[in-house]
Design an enzyme around this catalytic site. Structure first.
Site, PDB file in Angstrom:
ATOM      1  N   GLU A  49      -4.236   0.680   3.409  1.00 29.63           N
ATOM      2  CA  GLU A  49      -5.563  -0.321   4.519  1.00 29.63           C
ATOM      3  C   GLU A  49      -6.718  -1.020   2.898  1.00 29.63           C
ATOM      4  O   GLU A  49      -6.524   0.022   2.658  1.00 29.63           O
ATOM      5  CB  GLU A  49      -6.100   1.108   5.361  1.00 29.63           C
ATOM      6  CG  GLU A  49      -7.349   1.430   5.512  1.00 29.63           C
ATOM      7  CD  GLU A  49      -7.702   1.787   6.095  1.00 29.63           C
ATOM      8  OE1 GLU A  49      -8.916   2.904   6.799  1.00 29.63           O
ATOM      9  OE2 GLU A  49      -7.343   3.272   5.734  1.00 29.63           O
ATOM     10  N   LYS A 118     -10.021  -2.678  12.378  1.00 27.90           N
ATOM     11  CA  LYS A 118     -10.092  -1.753  13.237  1.00 27.90           C
ATOM     12  C   LYS A 118     -10.878  -1.740  13.921  1.00 27.90           C
ATOM     13  O   LYS A 118     -11.987  -1.917  14.523  1.00 27.90           O
ATOM     14  CB  LYS A 118     -10.102  -0.815  11.406  1.00 27.90           C
ATOM     15  CG  LYS A 118     -10.305   0.814  11.833  1.00 27.90           C
ATOM     16  CD  LYS A 118     -10.538   1.614  10.110  1.00 27.90           C
ATOM     17  CE  LYS A 118      -9.653   2.888  10.070  1.00 27.90           C
ATOM     18  NZ  LYS A 118      -9.900   3.921   9.091  1.00 27.90           N
ATOM     19  N   CYS A 154      -5.081   2.904  10.296  1.00 18.90           N
ATOM     20  CA  CYS A 154      -5.193   4.774  10.531  1.00 18.90           C
ATOM     21  C   CYS A 154      -6.220   5.104  11.246  1.00 18.90           C
ATOM     22  O   CYS A 154      -5.152   5.915  11.907  1.00 18.90           O
ATOM     23  CB  CYS A 154      -5.858   4.687   8.962  1.00 18.90           C
ATOM     24  SG  CYS A 154      -6.811   5.773   8.278  1.00 18.90           S
TER      25      CYS A 154
END
Length: 582
Positions: A49, A118, A154
């Site tokens: 990430e 994200k 994530c």
């Protein structure tokens, strides 16, 4: 004629240690990893990430120049993929119109093929992504050479919605880039979350995590791959860089990861110790210090910090200094020397009588008629702190601070004295944990350690009663409860935010609990001025626990600001917790 479905994908997992803000350096690491992946026959190489800037960038990511540098770096590595070698999956901040995303890009065939943003931005504990990023839409899969790949980023796997969307829109497996920092128990928590997503989606999941230290946070790596039956296919090591090759094969209508290397992960105290060492190493190296210097007192805290420093940097980069005064015992002199010799570090002795007495002489006219008290004791600590900082200024080595979490909790430390320094590897370890890790290090040498095997902390340091040696026959327990009790009370107050009454119900004396609570609150201003240090617990001082300094709340209905408390706060501005009246 329709092209046949791909039957195999060779994936390289680049579990690497990027440096915050070093976009050019991180790009160079990504290119080197891609070359290694190409030599191993990989079709695709995956990075963690926000790899191009590193994680977490905090407010640095708001700088347009950083955003542009990351975009240019992505375009450069995308052009590299025109060579017919592996495609690239890599994370970066992505500016689109008036929004800034935490994003992940697919590059192949010489161009940027796809971007995913994200969705779930964590905003708890050490995370505050909503401060700097905008949330993206629910993601569908990206298509890479005929394969539909889901990329939840994530936190996107910590809830069901992003993965459900990927599965419903034809995703064939999940590649999850992460910047997930270490704390006790988090490896098991990650696995539980990943297993839940695999069970819901019925898809293989490959979890790739960043490794390395960034200020207070340590990223442990420990990347893994799970098959649709929830079984491990691959487990990468913790606290170490590696590039691993994973082969996915199509079986009927689904995919499966072939079994690969399964590393044994450190657990419990071993993991905590490894995190402290990695955090210290990266803080020193990434800030380009030539080495470290620390005061070696003959006590347990400085001894374990010296051992961690040698394990992190090697003996040649660690300088230990004993600074004795009239209250320094022969045991302390002997133990410090023996510890330094066991570790193989440079060891110097600088007596502090002259500077301490010089301070006292300068203050004598102003202090005339006043009794000697903790003020004079703290001059010893401040003289030592000044000497260490002077050595640092002259030779460039960073001062390692050696106070443990128990001391930092109750203010048993001296501002501009033993709190001086650049970084503290044991800041998030309670006193009894320091003892436990010291005994552990004497029987176990961590993987990757640059220090010697065997006993590196003399047994007498571990077994003798702890003391600051600021006055004759002083012991910590003159001012503090036994550390076994103190640490439990503090863990209840700090990590669990328990009521005083509930802590008393665990078997603690009510007045002791109240005093510890008070000291915890009034030491807040000291902690704001303390050096950063490695996070290992659920709630550290710094990024996790953020309390106001001006604070008159006390539990159990007690008066908010009694005369006694006001006196302690007045003293606290210049004294250590030796003044506290346990």
């Amino acid at each position: 004629m329709t092209a046949p479905f791909p039957q195999k994908l060779v994936l390289a997992l680049a579990q690497l240690n990027p440096t915050m803000g070093d976009v050019a350096g991180n790009l160079a690491r990504a290119r080197a990893a891609r070359s290694e992946a190409a030599a191993a026959g990989a079709d695709l190489v995956m990075f963690s990430e926000l790899f191009l800037c590193a994680y977490p960038p905090e407010d640095l990511v708001l700088k347009p120049a950083l955003q542009e540098a990351c975009r240019e770096a992505l375009e450069e590595i995308a052009r590299d993929t025109a060579d017919g070698g592996p495609g690239v999956l890599i994370g970066l901040p992505w500016r689109e119109d008036d929004k800034l995303y935490n994003s992940y890009a697919l590059a192949d065939g010489g161009r940027i093929e796809a971007i995913r943003h994200k969705v779930d931005l964590p905003n708890y504990g050490v995370f505050d992504e909503k401060r700097v990023f905008d949330a993206g839409p629910l993601p569908g899969p990206v298509v890479f050479r005929g394969v539909r790949i889901g990329i939840p980023i994530c936190e996107d796997i910590w809830g069901p919605d992003p993965v459900e969307c990927i599965a419903e829109t034809g995703g064939e497996f999940l590649l999850v880039p992460n910047g997930s920092p270490y704390r006790r128990g988090v490896i098991d928590e990650r696995l539980s979350v990943a297993v839940a997503r695999v069970a819901e989606a019925g898809l293989p999941l490959i979890y790739l995590n960043q490794v390395g230290g960034q200020d207070e946070l340590v990223f442990d790596g420990a990347s893994f791959a799970l098959n649709p039956d929830k079984r491990f296919a691959v487990q990468l090591p913790a606290f170490a860089e590696t590039i691993a090759i994973i082969t996915l094969v199509r079986e009927g209508e689904g995919w499966r990861c072939l079994d690969g290397h399964t590393a044994k992960l450190p657990q419990g105290d071993e993991a905590d110790y490894a995190a402290c060492v990695l955090g210290l190493r990266d803080y020193v190296d990434k800030n380009r210090f030539p080495g470290v210097v620390l005061g070696l007192s003959g006590g347990i805290d400085s001894a374990i910090c010296a051992a961690m420093a040698v394990d992190a940097l090697g003996a040649s980069r660690v300088h230990c200094v004993m600074m004795p005064y009239r209250y320094t015992s022969q045991d302390s002199l002997k133990d410090a020397k023996e510890c330094a010799e066991s570790l193989g570090v440079r060891y110097d002795i600088i007596p502090i009588a002259e500077p301490v007495e010089g301070f006292e002489s300068a203050l004598k006219p102003m202090f005339a008629g006043a009794n000697r008290d903790i003020t004079e004791e703290n001059l010893q600590s401040r003289a030592r702190g000044t000497l260490l900082m002077s050595i640092s200024n002259k030779f460039g080595a960073m001062v390692v601070t050696t106070g443990n979490k128990s001391e930092m909790s109750v203010g048993y430390a001296t501002l501009y004295g033993d709190m001086n320094g650049g970084y503290n590897p044991i800041k998030d370890l309670y006193k009894m944990e320091v003892y436990r890790l010291s005994a552990l290090r004497n029987r176990w040498k961590p993987s990757g350690s640059l220090g010697p095997a065997g006993i590196v902390i003399p047994e007498n340091i571990i077994t003798k009663a702890p003391t600051a040696e600021l006055r004759e026959n002083q012991k910590d327990q003159d001012s503090l409860p036994p550390y076994e009790a103190l640490d439990d009370i503090l863990a209840c107050l700090v990590e669990q935010e328990m009521r005083v009454s509930d802590i008393v119900a665990r078997g603690h004396d009510v007045e002791t609990v109240k005093k510890v609570e008070r000291l915890l609150y009034i030491a807040e201003y000291k902690r704001r001025q303390a050096a950063p240090g490695v996070k290992v617990t659920h709630k550290n001082f710094g990024r996790d626990r953020r309390y106001p300094i001006v604070n008159r709340f006390r539990d159990a209905g007690r008066a908010a600001a009694s005369r006694d408390e006001a006196l302690y706060k007045t003293k606290g501005a210049s004294v250590s917790a030796d003044a506290f009246d346990f």
